[in-house]
Design an enzyme around this catalytic site. Sequence first.
Site, mmCIF file in Angstrom:
data_model
loop_
_atom_site.group_PDB
_atom_site.id
_atom_site.type_symbol
_atom_site.label_atom_id
_atom_site.label_comp_id
_atom_site.label_asym_id
_atom_site.label_seq_id
_atom_site.Cartn_x
_atom_site.Cartn_y
_atom_site.Cartn_z
ATOM 1 N N GLY A 158 -18.386 -25.969 -25.230
ATOM 2 C CA GLY A 158 -17.247 -25.178 -25.311
ATOM 3 C C GLY A 158 -15.713 -25.996 -25.178
ATOM 4 N N ASP A 169 -27.945 -28.321 -32.758
ATOM 5 C CA ASP A 169 -27.038 -27.683 -31.811
ATOM 6 C C ASP A 169 -27.632 -26.099 -31.581
ATOM 7 O OD1 ASP A 169 -25.235 -27.400 -29.843
ATOM 8 O OD2 ASP A 169 -23.632 -26.733 -31.030
ATOM 9 N N HIS A 188 -17.483 -21.016 -25.503
ATOM 10 C CA HIS A 188 -17.370 -21.090 -26.968
ATOM 11 C C HIS A 188 -16.345 -20.482 -27.360
ATOM 12 C CE1 HIS A 188 -21.991 -21.891 -26.804
ATOM 13 N NE2 HIS A 188 -21.384 -23.053 -27.090
ATOM 14 N N GLY A 189 -15.667 -21.010 -28.430
ATOM 15 C CA GLY A 189 -14.330 -20.617 -29.029
ATOM 16 C C GLY A 189 -13.123 -20.808 -28.256
HETATM 17 P P1 13P Z 1 -16.225 -25.070 -28.854
HETATM 18 O O1 13P Z 1 -16.461 -24.239 -30.239
HETATM 19 O O2 13P Z 1 -15.642 -23.947 -27.924
HETATM 20 O O3 13P Z 1 -15.546 -26.147 -29.197
HETATM 21 O O4 13P Z 1 -17.854 -25.278 -28.434
HETATM 22 C C1 13P Z 1 -18.597 -25.980 -29.196
HETATM 23 C C2 13P Z 1 -20.202 -26.235 -28.567
HETATM 24 O O5 13P Z 1 -20.139 -25.956 -27.546
HETATM 25 C C3 13P Z 1 -20.989 -26.264 -29.547
HETATM 26 O O6 13P Z 1 -22.245 -26.381 -28.888
#
Ligand code: 13P
Length: 275
Positions: free
Chosen positions: A200, A74, A171-172
């Site tokens: 995200g 990722d 993200h987060g």
């Molecule tokens: P979150 O951490 O917000 O769930 O997003 C994960 C992500 O997009 C990893 O690529």
Amino acid sequence: MLLKADASGYAVPAFNYSDIWDFIAIFEAAEEMRAPIMIASVPPVVNAISPEICGAWGIAAMKKSTALLCHHLDHSFNVQTCVEAIDNGYPSVMIDASKFPLDENIAIVREVVDYAHARNVHVEGEIGLIKGRGLEGDFIGNKFLAEVEDAVELAKQSGLDSMAVGVGTAHGFYEGVPEINFARLKEINDATDVPLVLHGGTGIPQADIEKAIKNGINKINIGTIIHTTYMNAMRAELNEQGDNQYTIKIALPVKDKIKEVVKNWIKVCGADNKA
Ligand code: 13P
């Protein structure tokens, strides 16, 4: 996997792991739910554990799986990390060159695609930007929205297999309710024929996930809720059991807590019993 999800109206969830205990939690949840999923590591995790060891976990898990499991790199920001992952048996990698101008983004993704496709490996690229802060990188600002023409050009000229789109997710954890631009998502989906990816996932309400799937999303990334569930469960177990304990006695109930979260997300994505 993604084309099948597209045809059947669900999304493949991609879960981020940080070590062997959340890795196993994700693996077991997918097995028990008969779900096609991706199990993903970000470069800081791959570098800390080593590409050889992460790669070997992935190969072993894919071999052992009776559902449909795909090990995925990722959010790599450089070609070399993708090459190392591919050389260590990852069947899927993401190269995120979205912060560069379109022509550079295309060239970088193309480089990974050339190496990956010669080895039968899937490549995810990114257009627009994912908001927020995290291991995958930071972006704060308003110029996140992917342009339709850029998405079309990236897909056409780089030869990627799937494409993450900046449509307002972050993200987060979200501050307030996420504002996803579904109209733009649909426009991109109508203009391209590659599977689209929503980053995200943590904190997006179920109704919005369903709407995103209807408007063209085939893969949803989930990370933060895995990390925070892990840490909170670990803290609770240490408080309850004390720290003079075998690691395995702390780790197993922690793993089961993570597993519950993974199972819930598999359901939210509609991926249960689709393997
Ligand atoms: P979150 O951490 O917000 O769930 O997003 C994960 C992500 O997009 C990893 O690529």
